[in-house]
Scaffold this motif. Structure first.
Motif, PDB file in Angstrom:
ATOM      1  N   LEU A   9     -40.934   1.140  47.875  1.00  0.00           N
ATOM      2  CA  LEU A   9     -40.299   1.953  48.909  1.00  0.00           C
ATOM      3  C   LEU A   9     -39.480   3.089  48.310  1.00  0.00           C
ATOM      4  CD1 LEU A   9     -39.204  -0.765  51.476  1.00  0.00           C
ATOM      5  CD2 LEU A   9     -40.844   1.073  51.866  1.00  0.00           C
ATOM      6  N   ASP A  10     -38.834   2.839  47.175  1.00  0.00           N
ATOM      7  CA  ASP A  10     -38.061   3.907  46.534  1.00  0.00           C
ATOM      8  C   ASP A  10     -38.957   5.118  46.246  1.00  0.00           C
ATOM      9  OD1 ASP A  10     -35.734   2.470  46.582  1.00  0.00           O
ATOM     10  OD2 ASP A  10     -35.932   1.701  44.536  1.00  0.00           O
ATOM     11  N   ALA A  11     -40.163   4.843  45.747  1.00  0.00           N
ATOM     12  CA  ALA A  11     -41.085   5.940  45.434  1.00  0.00           C
ATOM     13  C   ALA A  11     -41.658   6.562  46.696  1.00  0.00           C
ATOM     14  CB  ALA A  11     -42.211   5.432  44.540  1.00  0.00           C
ATOM     15  N   LEU A  12     -42.061   5.734  47.654  1.00  0.00           N
ATOM     16  CA  LEU A  12     -42.673   6.244  48.874  1.00  0.00           C
ATOM     17  C   LEU A  12     -41.674   7.034  49.710  1.00  0.00           C
ATOM     18  CD1 LEU A  12     -44.769   3.080  49.776  1.00  0.00           C
ATOM     19  CD2 LEU A  12     -45.662   5.290  49.003  1.00  0.00           C
ATOM     20  N   ASP A  13     -40.416   6.573  49.750  1.00  0.00           N
ATOM     21  CA  ASP A  13     -39.397   7.302  50.506  1.00  0.00           C
ATOM     22  C   ASP A  13     -39.100   8.658  49.875  1.00  0.00           C
ATOM     23  OD1 ASP A  13     -39.183   5.309  52.374  1.00  0.00           O
ATOM     24  OD2 ASP A  13     -37.426   4.356  51.472  1.00  0.00           O
ATOM     25  N   ALA A  14     -39.404   8.790  48.591  1.00  0.00           N
ATOM     26  CA  ALA A  14     -39.253  10.083  47.913  1.00  0.00           C
ATOM     27  C   ALA A  14     -40.470  10.977  48.128  1.00  0.00           C
ATOM     28  CB  ALA A  14     -39.027   9.863  46.414  1.00  0.00           C
ATOM     29  N   GLY A  15     -41.448  10.491  48.910  1.00  0.00           N
ATOM     30  CA  GLY A  15     -42.619  11.285  49.241  1.00  0.00           C
ATOM     31  C   GLY A  15     -43.745  11.218  48.243  1.00  0.00           C
ATOM     32  N   ARG A  16     -43.696  10.281  47.285  1.00  0.00           N
ATOM     33  CA  ARG A  16     -44.728  10.196  46.258  1.00  0.00           C
ATOM     34  C   ARG A  16     -45.847   9.253  46.692  1.00  0.00           C
ATOM     35  NH1 ARG A  16     -40.595   7.993  42.226  1.00  0.00           N
ATOM     36  NH2 ARG A  16     -42.418   7.102  41.191  1.00  0.00           N
ATOM     37  N   PRO A  17     -47.089   9.715  46.802  1.00  0.00           N
ATOM     38  CA  PRO A  17     -48.198   8.806  47.078  1.00  0.00           C
ATOM     39  C   PRO A  17     -48.425   7.888  45.878  1.00  0.00           C
ATOM     40  CG  PRO A  17     -49.028  11.000  46.617  1.00  0.00           C
ATOM     41  CD  PRO A  17     -47.530  11.117  46.679  1.00  0.00           C
ATOM     42  N   LEU A  18     -48.821   6.655  46.159  1.00  0.00           N
ATOM     43  CA  LEU A  18     -49.021   5.657  45.115  1.00  0.00           C
ATOM     44  C   LEU A  18     -50.384   5.012  45.252  1.00  0.00           C
ATOM     45  CD1 LEU A  18     -45.643   3.683  45.403  1.00  0.00           C
ATOM     46  CD2 LEU A  18     -46.199   5.394  43.677  1.00  0.00           C
ATOM     47  N   VAL A  19     -50.945   4.624  44.131  1.00  0.00           N
ATOM     48  CA  VAL A  19     -52.089   3.721  44.140  1.00  0.00           C
ATOM     49  C   VAL A  19     -51.554   2.350  43.746  1.00  0.00           C
ATOM     50  CG1 VAL A  19     -54.286   3.120  43.065  1.00  0.00           C
ATOM     51  CG2 VAL A  19     -53.749   5.507  43.582  1.00  0.00           C
ATOM     52  N   VAL A  20     -51.802   1.368  44.591  1.00  0.00           N
ATOM     53  CA  VAL A  20     -51.332   0.009  44.314  1.00  0.00           C
ATOM     54  C   VAL A  20     -52.521  -0.842  43.896  1.00  0.00           C
ATOM     55  CG1 VAL A  20     -50.102  -2.001  45.184  1.00  0.00           C
ATOM     56  CG2 VAL A  20     -49.469   0.286  45.989  1.00  0.00           C
ATOM     57  N   ALA A  21     -52.431  -1.415  42.708  1.00  0.00           N
ATOM     58  CA  ALA A  21     -53.450  -2.342  42.198  1.00  0.00           C
ATOM     59  C   ALA A  21     -52.924  -3.760  42.366  1.00  0.00           C
ATOM     60  CB  ALA A  21     -53.745  -2.053  40.726  1.00  0.00           C
ATOM     61  N   THR A  22     -53.682  -4.606  43.071  1.00  0.00           N
ATOM     62  CA  THR A  22     -53.242  -5.961  43.381  1.00  0.00           C
ATOM     63  C   THR A  22     -54.251  -6.974  42.867  1.00  0.00           C
ATOM     64  OG1 THR A  22     -52.135  -5.184  45.394  1.00  0.00           O
ATOM     65  CG2 THR A  22     -52.587  -7.551  45.253  1.00  0.00           C
ATOM     66  N   VAL A  23     -53.752  -8.053  42.256  1.00  0.00           N
ATOM     67  CA  VAL A  23     -54.622  -9.131  41.780  1.00  0.00           C
ATOM     68  C   VAL A  23     -55.149  -9.914  42.982  1.00  0.00           C
ATOM     69  CG1 VAL A  23     -54.796 -11.208  40.359  1.00  0.00           C
ATOM     70  CG2 VAL A  23     -53.321  -9.316  39.635  1.00  0.00           C
ATOM     71  N   VAL A  24     -56.477  -9.834  43.206  1.00  0.00           N
ATOM     72  CA  VAL A  24     -57.081 -10.543  44.342  1.00  0.00           C
ATOM     73  C   VAL A  24     -58.028 -11.645  43.882  1.00  0.00           C
ATOM     74  CG1 VAL A  24     -56.848  -8.578  45.898  1.00  0.00           C
ATOM     75  CG2 VAL A  24     -58.934  -8.821  44.538  1.00  0.00           C
ATOM     76  N   GLY A  25     -58.199 -11.780  42.583  1.00  0.00           N
ATOM     77  CA  GLY A  25     -59.018 -12.856  42.044  1.00  0.00           C
ATOM     78  C   GLY A  25     -58.591 -13.154  40.625  1.00  0.00           C
ATOM     79  N   GLY A  97     -60.584 -15.220  30.317  1.00  0.00           N
ATOM     80  CA  GLY A  97     -60.580 -15.353  31.766  1.00  0.00           C
ATOM     81  C   GLY A  97     -61.069 -14.097  32.464  1.00  0.00           C
ATOM     82  N   ARG A  98     -60.918 -14.076  33.784  1.00  0.00           N
ATOM     83  CA  ARG A  98     -61.356 -12.938  34.587  1.00  0.00           C
ATOM     84  C   ARG A  98     -60.258 -12.574  35.573  1.00  0.00           C
ATOM     85  NH1 ARG A  98     -66.672 -12.315  33.510  1.00  0.00           N
ATOM     86  NH2 ARG A  98     -66.896 -10.703  35.070  1.00  0.00           N
ATOM     87  N   ILE A  99     -60.143 -11.286  35.835  1.00  0.00           N
ATOM     88  CA  ILE A  99     -59.150 -10.808  36.792  1.00  0.00           C
ATOM     89  C   ILE A  99     -59.801  -9.749  37.674  1.00  0.00           C
ATOM     90  CG2 ILE A  99     -58.261  -9.092  35.153  1.00  0.00           C
ATOM     91  CD1 ILE A  99     -55.492  -9.528  36.407  1.00  0.00           C
ATOM     92  N   ARG A 100     -59.595  -9.855  38.984  1.00  0.00           N
ATOM     93  CA  ARG A 100     -60.175  -8.936  39.965  1.00  0.00           C
ATOM     94  C   ARG A 100     -59.038  -8.192  40.649  1.00  0.00           C
ATOM     95  NH1 ARG A 100     -63.217 -10.574  45.462  1.00  0.00           N
ATOM     96  NH2 ARG A 100     -64.547  -8.749  45.761  1.00  0.00           N
ATOM     97  N   LEU A 101     -59.160  -6.861  40.719  1.00  0.00           N
ATOM     98  CA  LEU A 101     -58.097  -6.023  41.247  1.00  0.00           C
ATOM     99  C   LEU A 101     -58.585  -5.174  42.409  1.00  0.00           C
ATOM    100  CD1 LEU A 101     -56.696  -4.678  37.842  1.00  0.00           C
ATOM    101  CD2 LEU A 101     -55.815  -6.596  39.168  1.00  0.00           C
ATOM    102  N   HIS A 102     -57.737  -5.036  43.403  1.00  0.00           N
ATOM    103  CA  HIS A 102     -57.958  -4.156  44.546  1.00  0.00           C
ATOM    104  C   HIS A 102     -57.040  -2.956  44.373  1.00  0.00           C
ATOM    105  CE1 HIS A 102     -56.886  -2.741  48.640  1.00  0.00           C
ATOM    106  NE2 HIS A 102     -58.085  -3.132  49.025  1.00  0.00           N
ATOM    107  N   LEU A 103     -57.594  -1.746  44.352  1.00  0.00           N
ATOM    108  CA  LEU A 103     -56.806  -0.524  44.184  1.00  0.00           C
ATOM    109  C   LEU A 103     -56.957   0.346  45.426  1.00  0.00           C
ATOM    110  CD1 LEU A 103     -58.110  -1.248  41.153  1.00  0.00           C
ATOM    111  CD2 LEU A 103     -56.720   0.743  40.547  1.00  0.00           C
ATOM    112  N   ALA A 104     -55.841   0.684  46.043  1.00  0.00           N
ATOM    113  CA  ALA A 104     -55.885   1.514  47.247  1.00  0.00           C
ATOM    114  C   ALA A 104     -54.684   2.442  47.287  1.00  0.00           C
ATOM    115  CB  ALA A 104     -55.921   0.641  48.499  1.00  0.00           C
TER     116      ALA A 104
END
Length: 329
Positions: A9-25, A97-104
Motif C-alpha cells: 500500500l505504501d508504494a501503491l498510495d504513492a502512485g507506483r504500479p507494481l507487479v506482484v509475484a505470488t507463490v501458488v505452487g 524442488g519446484r516453485i510456481r509463481l503467479h505474476l500480475a
C-alpha cells in the motif's frame, strides 16, 4: 500478497504500479509458503518469494508484465538429486524442488479491478479478514469460477501477556514482529501503559476477571509473567481450561512446584497441569529480557508446529515441513 499488504500500500498510495509475484505452487524443499509474495516496480523489490533463490529470474519476467500488463504463471524446478540438480544454479534454486509463481500487475491508476485489490489490501493491512483470488488475467475479489489461487488473511492470532514488566515488553515486541496481536493484562495502570507497550492492546484490571471474559481460540496463547500469588493460580487455571494452544508461566522451579500445588487445590486436573509450560521457555541460556523473549517464542513456535526443537544438523530429511495447503486449480 496479503501478507505484505501494508508494504504494498505504501508504494501503491504513492502512485507506483507494481507487479506482484505470488507463490501458488510448491513441491519439495523450499524456505517459503504458499501465498508468499514479492512485488517489483521496475527499480526495487518488496518482499521475497524463495529466500533469494529465484528472485532475479522472477524480476526479469516481472519487467515484461510491467511493459505489457499481461498476467503470467511461471514455474522453476529441479530435482533434489541427479545431474539436472546442477541446473539449480542457473536461477539459484539450490534447495531443489519446484516453485510456481503467479505474476500480475496492480496499477493504482486503473479503476475497477485495481480499486477492488486496494480494498482487500487495506483490510489485510488493518488486521481484518480479507480475500483475493488470483486468476489467469489478474485478480478478482469476488467468487470466480476458475482461480489459480485464493489468498486469504485471517484475524491475527492473539498472545495475552499477564503482567506488565520489562520481560513482558520484550516479549510483546518480539511477538508482534512474528504477527501476533498482543494484549497486555495487568491491574496496575502505572505499569501497563501504551508507552511501554507500543502497538499492544492494554487492559487494566484484575486478571482472572478479565481473562474469564476473554474469548480465546486454538490459535491463541497465554503467557503469565506476573509473579503475583494473589491472582496467578486462578488466571493460569482459566487459561489452561480455555482453547488456547499454549499456556506458559514464568518462575523458578520452586515457584513452579508451589503453583502446581495451588492449582491442584483449585481443582486442576492432571490433564490441565500437563498443558502448562513452566518454567516457561526453551533452554537457550537466555538471561536478558530480549533473550528470554526469544526463548519463550521458540517454545511457543515448537508447540504450535509440533517440531522437535532439536538442532537441524542432528536431523535428516526435509528442513521445511511439507506444504499443508494446495493451490486452487
Amino acid at each position: 500478497m496479503l501478507e505484505i499488504a501494508a508494504r504494498l500500500l505504501d508504494a501503491l498510495d504513492a502512485g507506483r504500479p507494481l507487479v506482484v509475484a505470488t507463490v501458488v505452487g510448491l513441491d519439495g524443499s523450499g524456505p517459503r509458503q504458499l501465498g508468499t509474495s514479492m512485488a517489483w516496480d521496475g527499480s526495487q523489490a518488496i518482499g521475497s518469494v524463495a529466500g533469494g533463490c529465484v528472485e532475479s529470474a522472477t524480476i526479469d519476467v516481472a519487467d515484461r508484465v510491467l511493459e505489457d500488463g499481461r498476467t503470467r504463471v511461471i514455474e522453476f524446478g529441479v530435482p533434489d538429486e541427479g545431474p539436472e540438480a546442477e541446473l539449480a544454479l542457473a536461477v539459484g534454486l539450490s534447495c531443489g524442488g519446484r516453485i510456481r509463481l503467479h505474476l500480475a500487475l496492480v496499477d493504482p491508476a486503473r479503476r475497477g479491478e485495481g480499486d477492488a485489490v486496494l480494498r482487500s489490501l487495506r483490510r489485510a493491512a488493518a488486521g481484518l479478514p480479507a480475500r483475493i483470488a488470483l486468476t489467469g488475467t489478474g485478480y478478482d475479489t469476488a467468487e470466480c469460477a476458475d482461480p489459480v489461487f485464493v489468498d486469504t488473511a485471517e484475524l491475527p492470532a492473539r498472545l495475552v501477556i499477564v503482567g506488565a514488566m520489562e520481560f513482558s515488553a520484550a516479549l510483546s515486541r518480539a511477538a508482534r514482529a512474528i504477527g501476533y496481536a498482543v494484549t497486555i493484562l495487568d491491574p496496575r495502570p502505572v505499569f501497563a501503559t501504551p508507552e511501554r507497550f507500543p502497538g499492544a492492546e492494554i487492559v487494566v484490571g484484575w486478571p482472572p476477571l478479565i481473562l474469564a471474559e476473554t474469548i480465546l481460540g486454538p490459535r491463541d496463547a497465554v503467557c503469565l509473567l506476573s509473579h503475583d500469588d494473589r491472582f496467578d493460580p486462578e488466571t493460569i487455571l482459566l487459561a489452561l481450561r480455555s482453547p488456547a494452544f499454549y499456556v506458559g508461566a514464568m518462575g523458578s522451579r520452586r515457584t513452579h512446584e508451589q503453583r502446581l500445588a495451588r492449582l491442584r487445590d483449585l481443582g486442576a486436573s492432571t490433564a490441565d497441569l500437563a498443558r502448562l509450560h513452566g518454567p516457561i521457555g526453551l533452554d537457550l541460556g537466555a538471561v536478558t529480557p530480549d533473550e528470554v523473549a526469544i526463548s519463550i517464542l521458540a517454545e511457543l513456535l515448537q508447540v504450535r508446529s509440533g517440531a522437535s526443537a532439536r538442532s537441524l544438523r542432528e536431523l535428516s530429511g526435509r528442513i521445511h515441513a511439507p506444504v499443508t495447503g494446495q493451490p486452487v486449480s
